[in-house]
Design a protein around this motif. Structure first.
Motif, PDB file in Angstrom:
ATOM      1  N   GLY A 168       0.798  -1.204   0.000  1.00  0.00           N
ATOM      2  CA  GLY A 168       0.000   0.000   0.000  1.00  0.00           C
ATOM      3  C   GLY A 168       0.834   1.258   0.000  1.00  0.00           C
ATOM      4  O   GLY A 168       0.459   2.270  -0.599  1.00  0.00           O
ATOM      5  N   GLU A 186      -5.434  -6.026  -1.045  1.00  0.00           N
ATOM      6  CA  GLU A 186      -6.472  -5.238  -0.377  1.00  0.00           C
ATOM      7  C   GLU A 186      -5.882  -3.940   0.172  1.00  0.00           C
ATOM      8  O   GLU A 186      -6.480  -2.863   0.047  1.00  0.00           O
ATOM      9  CB  GLU A 186      -7.116  -6.042   0.756  1.00  0.00           C
ATOM     10  N   GLU A 187      -4.702  -4.036   0.761  1.00  0.00           N
ATOM     11  CA  GLU A 187      -4.002  -2.851   1.283  1.00  0.00           C
ATOM     12  C   GLU A 187      -3.698  -1.862   0.150  1.00  0.00           C
ATOM     13  O   GLU A 187      -3.830  -0.642   0.319  1.00  0.00           O
ATOM     14  CB  GLU A 187      -2.705  -3.313   1.946  1.00  0.00           C
ATOM     15  N   CYS A 219      -5.381  -1.535  -2.679  1.00  0.00           N
ATOM     16  CA  CYS A 219      -6.652  -0.936  -3.115  1.00  0.00           C
ATOM     17  C   CYS A 219      -7.104   0.187  -2.183  1.00  0.00           C
ATOM     18  O   CYS A 219      -7.723   1.160  -2.623  1.00  0.00           O
ATOM     19  CB  CYS A 219      -7.748  -1.996  -3.200  1.00  0.00           C
ATOM     20  N   LYS A 220      -6.787   0.059  -0.899  1.00  0.00           N
ATOM     21  CA  LYS A 220      -7.252   1.022   0.103  1.00  0.00           C
ATOM     22  C   LYS A 220      -6.258   2.150   0.368  1.00  0.00           C
ATOM     23  O   LYS A 220      -6.528   3.050   1.149  1.00  0.00           O
ATOM     24  CB  LYS A 220      -7.548   0.294   1.422  1.00  0.00           C
ATOM     25  N   SER A 239      -7.591   7.189  -2.217  1.00  0.00           N
ATOM     26  CA  SER A 239      -8.937   7.382  -2.775  1.00  0.00           C
ATOM     27  C   SER A 239      -8.878   7.574  -4.287  1.00  0.00           C
ATOM     28  O   SER A 239      -9.922   7.566  -4.960  1.00  0.00           O
ATOM     29  CB  SER A 239      -9.609   8.597  -2.129  1.00  0.00           C
ATOM     30  N   ALA A 288     -10.493  -8.838  -3.421  1.00  0.00           N
ATOM     31  CA  ALA A 288      -9.979  -7.638  -2.748  1.00  0.00           C
ATOM     32  C   ALA A 288     -10.557  -6.377  -3.382  1.00  0.00           C
ATOM     33  O   ALA A 288     -10.911  -5.420  -2.684  1.00  0.00           O
ATOM     34  CB  ALA A 288      -8.460  -7.617  -2.807  1.00  0.00           C
ATOM     35  N   ARG A 306     -13.437  -6.038  -5.056  1.00  0.00           N
ATOM     36  CA  ARG A 306     -14.851  -5.902  -4.716  1.00  0.00           C
ATOM     37  C   ARG A 306     -15.028  -5.524  -3.241  1.00  0.00           C
ATOM     38  O   ARG A 306     -15.925  -4.756  -2.900  1.00  0.00           O
ATOM     39  CB  ARG A 306     -15.593  -7.211  -5.016  1.00  0.00           C
ATOM     40  N   ALA A 307     -14.156  -6.037  -2.393  1.00  0.00           N
ATOM     41  CA  ALA A 307     -14.257  -5.732  -0.961  1.00  0.00           C
ATOM     42  C   ALA A 307     -13.966  -4.265  -0.675  1.00  0.00           C
ATOM     43  O   ALA A 307     -14.442  -3.718   0.331  1.00  0.00           O
ATOM     44  CB  ALA A 307     -13.288  -6.611  -0.162  1.00  0.00           C
ATOM     45  N   THR A 308     -13.210  -3.621  -1.553  1.00  0.00           N
ATOM     46  CA  THR A 308     -12.825  -2.228  -1.323  1.00  0.00           C
ATOM     47  C   THR A 308     -13.508  -1.255  -2.284  1.00  0.00           C
ATOM     48  O   THR A 308     -13.199  -0.068  -2.287  1.00  0.00           O
ATOM     49  CB  THR A 308     -11.293  -2.073  -1.449  1.00  0.00           C
ATOM     50  N   GLY A 309     -14.399  -1.775  -3.131  1.00  0.00           N
ATOM     51  CA  GLY A 309     -15.180  -0.899  -3.994  1.00  0.00           C
ATOM     52  C   GLY A 309     -14.467  -0.382  -5.218  1.00  0.00           C
ATOM     53  O   GLY A 309     -14.830   0.665  -5.764  1.00  0.00           O
TER      54      GLY A 309
END
Length: 295
Positions: A101, A141-142, A144-145, A148, A185, A187-190
């Motif tokens: 990330g 996932e990290e 993706c987040k 913004s 990941a 989909r989990a974070t939009g």
């Protein structure tokens, strides 16, 4: 749900007038003007930057969604890329070789600084991280987040397999787990999950096999190397007439059930709960987006 239409993201080596001219005629949803791997030797990277700026400022790609694939932070080329290409007509950047990330956080802050210096609104330029290593898959996932600005995340399978010291087998079994993890990941974070390129470019039968699996895994689009792949790619990532009709029926039945004070609608003996309604709305929204953008 994002308003971006990203069924196909096509790589275009940006140092080639011939390929840039060809890209103007394609119906790819997103054009990935490549400043990275396909642009060699290194001296051609400045040629590529100059051509992208010239083509965009001439209005040749007006109305198209453009995300150049820039060079990574260890290349010595990244600052040159973003200083040259943070211009009107560029939606954002595909950022390669992100491992954690913090790589995306770093790139976010670099863009923020350049936006400030150029008097551009903060957050204007978006990011599509390219997942190309085992570390990146484990940290997707990290990634993706991390900002913004991240609107999608894409899988780069060949670099991943090299990093893994694995084998890209003919049945694509070695790609299944990372593909599933990346799609989940995202989909989990939009953000929008984008599947890897199909390396057997002329084997449309194998492409179709991959597209069927890709849809089942939840991907919304695919990286593309050749325009000949676009019709099949768009077919599989677009709602079918049957899906559109059924989605309309679901929403109509759900609305009637609510008016009549019934908790759950029933169609053909099947209960239509909230997940079905949510999916129907997404299908119709995507179809509206396709019509709006493609006419």
């Amino acid at each position: 749900m994002s308003d971006y239409l990203m069924r196909s993201l096509m790589f275009v080596p940006a140092h080639s007038n011939k390929l840039l001219d060809s890209a103007m005629r394609t119906k790819a949803d997103v054009l990935l003007f490549d400043i990275e791997d396909s642009v060699q030797p290194v001296s051609n990277k400045q040629v590529a930057r100059d051509k992208v700026v010239d083509y965009i400022r001439s209005g040749k790609f007006k109305g198209r969604t453009i995300f150049p694939r820039i060079n990574d932070r260890e290349s010595g080329q990244l600052l040159k890329d973003v200083l040259a290409l943070t211009i009107d007509g560029i939606e954002g950047f595909m950022y390669p070789k992100a491992k954690r990330g913090r790589d995306i956080y770093f790139f976010d802050k670099l863009l923020e600084t350049i936006e400030y210096e150029k008097g551009i609104e903060k957050g204007t330029f978006k990011i599509i991280p390219l997942i190309e290593t085992a570390s990146a898959v484990m940290n997707v996932e990290e990634i993706c987040k991390a900002s913004s600005r991240v609107v999608a995340v894409a899988y780069g399978s060949e670099d991943f397999i090299t990093d893994l010291e694995g084998v890209h087998d003919e049945e694509h079994v070695s790609l299944f787990t990372p593909r599933a993890l990346i799609a989940m990941a995202a989909r989990a974070t939009g953000v929008i999950p984008i599947d890897t390129v199909h390396v057997r470019v002329k084997d449309l039968e194998d492409l179709e096999v991959n597209l069927k699996l890709s849809r089942k895994l939840g991907f919304e689009g695919m990286l593309v190397l050749n325009p000949m792949e676009l019709p099949l790619v768009h077919q599989y990532y677009s709602p079918t007439e049957k899906e559109i009709t059924h989605s309309k029926e679901i929403l109509k039945s759900d609305e009637e059930a609510r008016k009549n004070g019934v908790g759950v609608a029933i169609i053909n003996g099947k209960f239509i709960g909230p997940p079905f309604v949510a999916k129907a709305k997404k299908i119709l929204k995507k179809n509206e987006n396709i019509i709006k953008i493609n006419g």
